[in-house]
Design a protein around this motif. Structure first.
Motif, PDB file in Angstrom:
ATOM      1  N   GLU A 105      41.935  41.044  44.002  1.00 40.13           N
ATOM      2  CA  GLU A 105      42.986  41.468  44.932  1.00 40.13           C
ATOM      3  C   GLU A 105      44.182  40.526  44.821  1.00 40.13           C
ATOM      4  O   GLU A 105      44.050  39.338  45.108  1.00 40.13           O
ATOM      5  CB  GLU A 105      42.495  41.464  46.380  1.00 40.13           C
ATOM      6  CG  GLU A 105      43.577  41.935  47.351  1.00 40.13           C
ATOM      7  CD  GLU A 105      43.239  41.701  48.814  1.00 40.13           C
ATOM      8  OE1 GLU A 105      44.118  41.977  49.658  1.00 40.13           O
ATOM      9  OE2 GLU A 105      42.125  41.236  49.124  1.00 40.13           O
ATOM     10  N   THR A 159      33.541  52.565  48.263  1.00 42.68           N
ATOM     11  CA  THR A 159      33.548  51.100  48.192  1.00 42.68           C
ATOM     12  C   THR A 159      32.573  50.612  47.126  1.00 42.68           C
ATOM     13  O   THR A 159      32.877  49.674  46.378  1.00 42.68           O
ATOM     14  CB  THR A 159      33.180  50.509  49.559  1.00 42.68           C
ATOM     15  OG1 THR A 159      34.131  50.955  50.538  1.00 42.68           O
ATOM     16  CG2 THR A 159      33.203  48.983  49.520  1.00 42.68           C
ATOM     17  N   ILE A 179      41.110  44.283  50.641  1.00 44.91           N
ATOM     18  CA  ILE A 179      41.106  45.599  49.996  1.00 44.91           C
ATOM     19  C   ILE A 179      41.206  45.380  48.486  1.00 44.91           C
ATOM     20  O   ILE A 179      42.278  45.055  47.961  1.00 44.91           O
ATOM     21  CB  ILE A 179      42.266  46.487  50.501  1.00 44.91           C
ATOM     22  CG1 ILE A 179      42.193  46.633  52.018  1.00 44.91           C
ATOM     23  CG2 ILE A 179      42.218  47.844  49.816  1.00 44.91           C
ATOM     24  CD1 ILE A 179      40.924  47.275  52.540  1.00 44.91           C
ATOM     25  N   THR A 222      41.630  45.867  44.617  1.00 45.02           N
ATOM     26  CA  THR A 222      42.441  46.790  43.823  1.00 45.02           C
ATOM     27  C   THR A 222      41.901  46.998  42.407  1.00 45.02           C
ATOM     28  O   THR A 222      42.317  47.929  41.727  1.00 45.02           O
ATOM     29  CB  THR A 222      43.888  46.294  43.729  1.00 45.02           C
ATOM     30  OG1 THR A 222      43.903  44.972  43.156  1.00 45.02           O
ATOM     31  CG2 THR A 222      44.529  46.219  45.113  1.00 45.02           C
ATOM     32  N   THR A 277      43.979  40.945  52.263  1.00 51.09           N
ATOM     33  CA  THR A 277      43.496  41.891  53.267  1.00 51.09           C
ATOM     34  C   THR A 277      42.037  42.292  53.050  1.00 51.09           C
ATOM     35  O   THR A 277      41.469  42.984  53.877  1.00 51.09           O
ATOM     36  CB  THR A 277      44.346  43.175  53.260  1.00 51.09           C
ATOM     37  OG1 THR A 277      44.139  43.879  52.017  1.00 51.09           O
ATOM     38  CG2 THR A 277      45.824  42.864  53.423  1.00 51.09           C
ATOM     39  N   GLY A 318      45.442  46.973  55.297  1.00 54.14           N
ATOM     40  CA  GLY A 318      44.398  47.979  55.407  1.00 54.14           C
ATOM     41  C   GLY A 318      43.048  47.426  55.811  1.00 54.14           C
ATOM     42  O   GLY A 318      42.198  48.159  56.308  1.00 54.14           O
ATOM     43  N   GLY A 319      42.796  46.138  55.600  1.00 49.33           N
ATOM     44  CA  GLY A 319      41.515  45.540  55.961  1.00 49.33           C
ATOM     45  C   GLY A 319      41.672  44.643  57.167  1.00 49.33           C
ATOM     46  O   GLY A 319      41.931  45.100  58.271  1.00 49.33           O
TER      47      GLY A 319
END
Length: 208
Positions: free
Chosen positions: A91, A175, A5, A7, A3, A101-102
């Motif tokens: 990720e 970010t 996002i 982690t 996605t 989420g992305g």
């Protein structure tokens, strides 16, 4: 499938050239959620876990995992990103039920971009990236793009006479802190992956 996002930020603790390049990457991940044979995106590159553990990690609480990087992957990604000590955006692959989420990210790098401007804008970080001519038709204002594995929204696009384009991103403080993007500066190179929907629309347009 990913996605965009991130982690965790991982660190390459060893790089050994075999038939392919074998890397060991330490990152603050739960080792129980790292499966042998699973896919992990490393700064936008989908790689397969071939070993894992927790001993001799960079910091207490870190796990490590090993991946093999082919010569093809090395040739298509930004210079020097696979060297010992380099930091990577990590990720794990999307699992059923996870939040999208992305945007949909494949982990296949399409091109390399160059940062031509990086400056503070309020509390955020304003970054302008120059994309090669073959990438330019796929980049649209308010569209999605993946930069070093991070899902971002394009704020502005300026086409250039040589058919390249400059596109602007706004990196918010969060970010910048949880990814490597906070360290971008003029002259930095980044991995780019276009939005998969833009890829198919371009293909359909060519067939019409």
């Amino acid at each position: 499938m990913f996605t965009g996002i991130v982690t965790a930020i991982g660190t390459i603790t060893s790089a050994e050239q075999r038939g392919d390049l074998r890397l060991r990457i330490a990152a603050p991940l739960d080792p129980a959620r790292i499966d042998i044979g699973a896919s992990i995106a490393c700064s936008g590159v989908c790689l397969t876990v071939v070993a894992k553990g927790t001993d001799n990690a960079v910091e207490e609480g870190d796990a490590w995992f090993d991946v093999d990087v082919s010569a093809e992957s090395v040739s298509r990604t930004r210079p020097n990103m696979w060297a010992k000590g380099e930091r990577l955006n990590i990720e794990p692959s999307l699992r059923m039920g996870d939040e999208l989420g992305g945007h949909i990210v494949t982990g296949h790098v399409d091109s390399i971009g160059e940062v031509v401007l990086a400056e503070t804008s309020g509390d955020s970080w304003r970054v302008v990236i120059r994309a090669r001519a073959e990438m330019a038709p796929f980049i649209a204002e308010k569209g999605s793009i993946t930069v070093d594995g991070v899902s971002l929204t394009v704020n502005d696009v300026r086409d250039r006479p040589d058919k390249t384009c400059d596109f602007m991103l706004n990196i918010i403080p969060h970010t910048g802190e949880v990814t490597t993007l906070g360290g971008l500066k003029t002259g930095s190179h980044v991995n780019l992956e276009i939005d998969v929907l833009a890829r198919y629309l371009k293909r359909m347009q060519g067939l019409m």
